[in-house]
Every structure is written in C-alpha cells, then in structure tokens.
Enzyme design. Sequence first.
Site, mmCIF file in Angstrom:
data_model
loop_
_atom_site.group_PDB
_atom_site.id
_atom_site.type_symbol
_atom_site.label_atom_id
_atom_site.label_comp_id
_atom_site.label_asym_id
_atom_site.label_seq_id
_atom_site.Cartn_x
_atom_site.Cartn_y
_atom_site.Cartn_z
ATOM 1 N N THR A 98 0.848 -1.196 0.000
ATOM 2 C CA THR A 98 0.000 0.000 0.000
ATOM 3 C C THR A 98 0.883 1.245 0.000
ATOM 4 O O THR A 98 2.101 1.148 -0.067
ATOM 5 C CB THR A 98 -0.904 0.037 1.259
ATOM 6 O OG1 THR A 98 -0.071 0.251 2.412
ATOM 7 C CG2 THR A 98 -1.680 -1.262 1.421
ATOM 8 N N HIS A 100 1.393 3.286 2.455
ATOM 9 C CA HIS A 100 1.837 3.679 3.794
ATOM 10 C C HIS A 100 3.298 4.110 3.843
ATOM 11 O O HIS A 100 3.659 5.094 4.473
ATOM 12 C CB HIS A 100 1.628 2.508 4.766
ATOM 13 C CG HIS A 100 0.614 2.822 5.797
ATOM 14 N ND1 HIS A 100 -0.727 2.716 5.552
ATOM 15 C CD2 HIS A 100 0.740 3.259 7.063
ATOM 16 C CE1 HIS A 100 -1.384 3.072 6.627
ATOM 17 N NE2 HIS A 100 -0.530 3.406 7.562
HETATM 18 N N1 RBF Z 1 6.475 1.665 11.226
HETATM 19 C C1 RBF Z 1 7.780 1.435 10.982
HETATM 20 O O1 RBF Z 1 8.635 1.914 11.722
HETATM 21 N N2 RBF Z 1 8.162 0.675 9.899
HETATM 22 C C2 RBF Z 1 7.255 0.159 9.013
HETATM 23 O O2 RBF Z 1 7.680 -0.517 8.062
HETATM 24 C C3 RBF Z 1 5.878 0.411 9.243
HETATM 25 N N3 RBF Z 1 4.955 -0.051 8.384
HETATM 26 C C4 RBF Z 1 3.643 0.200 8.617
HETATM 27 C C5 RBF Z 1 2.678 -0.267 7.723
HETATM 28 C C6 RBF Z 1 1.330 -0.051 7.962
HETATM 29 C C7 RBF Z 1 0.322 -0.581 6.998
HETATM 30 C C8 RBF Z 1 0.938 0.657 9.126
HETATM 31 C C9 RBF Z 1 -0.529 0.906 9.423
HETATM 32 C C10 RBF Z 1 1.876 1.152 9.990
HETATM 33 C C11 RBF Z 1 3.234 0.929 9.766
HETATM 34 N N4 RBF Z 1 4.198 1.399 10.655
HETATM 35 C C12 RBF Z 1 5.520 1.175 10.396
HETATM 36 C C13 RBF Z 1 3.821 2.048 11.947
HETATM 37 C C14 RBF Z 1 3.758 3.562 11.896
HETATM 38 O O3 RBF Z 1 5.071 4.104 11.845
HETATM 39 C C15 RBF Z 1 3.039 4.098 13.170
HETATM 40 O O4 RBF Z 1 3.625 3.491 14.314
HETATM 41 C C16 RBF Z 1 1.564 3.831 13.182
HETATM 42 O O5 RBF Z 1 0.977 4.255 11.976
HETATM 43 C C17 RBF Z 1 0.902 4.549 14.378
HETATM 44 O O6 RBF Z 1 1.070 5.964 14.279
#
Ligand code: RBF
Length: 174
Positions: A98, A100
């Site tokens: 996606t 994100h």
């Molecule tokens: N946080 C990371 O540090 N690394 C990631 O690869 C990562 N991938 C995410 C993918 C999705 C679909 C979502 C919903 C969140 C991800 N997050 C990731 C977490 C993001 O940085 C954060 O902690 C949350 O969105 C809450 O604010």
Amino acid sequence: METFEKGVAPPAENFDGSSLRILIVHTRWNYRIVEALVRGAEETMISKYHVQPENITLHSVAGSYELPFTAQRLISASTNTLKFDAVICIGVLIKGSTMHFEYIAEAVSHGIMRVGLDSGVPVVFGVLTCLDDEQALERAGLGDRPGKHNHGIDWGHCAVELACKNRRWKDGII
Ligand code: RBF
C-alpha cells in the site's frame, strides 16, 4: 565488480565524546533490524569517542511515525535537567503493497529535520527506507550479502561530530 568501503568515513578530527549526553529514540517496529542499528550506533560512540554508556538514554516508540514527536517532547523535557547534546532517531521502514511507506517516510524525514532546526539540538536521521527485507538486513550489517554494512555505525559518528561542533557553535567558536 569494484568494491569500496560503504558508509561515512570517520571525521578527520578526533572528537572527545566523554561528556556528551546522547538520546536514541528507536522503534519497536522491525525490531530485529532496529536492535542491530542501535547497537552499531552505541558501540561506535562508546569505543571511538569515549561516550559514557550511562550518558546514552534509550527510548522506544511503536513505529517510525512516532519518532519526530517523541524526539521533540524529550528534547523539550530535558532542557532544564539532562540537556541532550544530540539525538539519533532510528527506525526501519519496509515498503509494502500500500502507500503507507511513502506517506510515513516523507512525514518522518521532514519531521526529524524540523525537530533539529526548531530545537537547535542536532537530530540524526537514522531511518532506513527499504524496498524489501534483504535491503534492510544488509544495511544493518545482518544477513549474508557480501556488501553488508551497519549504518548505525555512521549515525554514531555523525551524532558525536555534530554534538561536539554544536557546543562550539553555541560559544561562537567556528
Ligand atoms: N512503522 C515502521 O517503523 N516501519 C514500518 O515498516 C511500518 N509499516 C507500517 C505499515 C502499515 C500498513 C501501518 C498501518 C503502519 C506501519 N508502521 C511502520 C507504523 C507507523 O510508523 C506508526 O507506528 C503507526 O501508523 C501509528 O502511528
């Protein structure tokens, strides 16, 4: 294929980090890789610059999106007590299917830059933005690819250099 030493060359000057206070804010997302990066940064600061282990504060957050806010709040909370000389924000973003990845990477890189400029405390961008797991492992010095290199080491060098220079700049010494 031609090879070369990856990452940043150590600074020409031998900085003394023995009185520095360093904050590392790191994620628990992709923790296996993050842990290696944090260790690389810590070991570099301690072994190369004599940063005292008790002067390195570790603080964990869930994901990379939380890094700028947390760094900003902890810098703010520390101004009358600990006063951090530099902050290293460490996280690992791995591209999924996606959008994100793109949104988080852009917000976090701008956010981290802003925290540093607004606070006057150097904030190191220790966030890997990788297209797959192998890239992330390789850049944390893990896995078995020949060109692997732990970028946490670079962030350790960078934090000490900026922290020491920033102390001088505050005193008007260039
Ligand atoms: N946080 C990371 O540090 N690394 C990631 O690869 C990562 N991938 C995410 C993918 C999705 C679909 C979502 C919903 C969140 C991800 N997050 C990731 C977490 C993001 O940085 C954060 O902690 C949350 O969105 C809450 O604010």
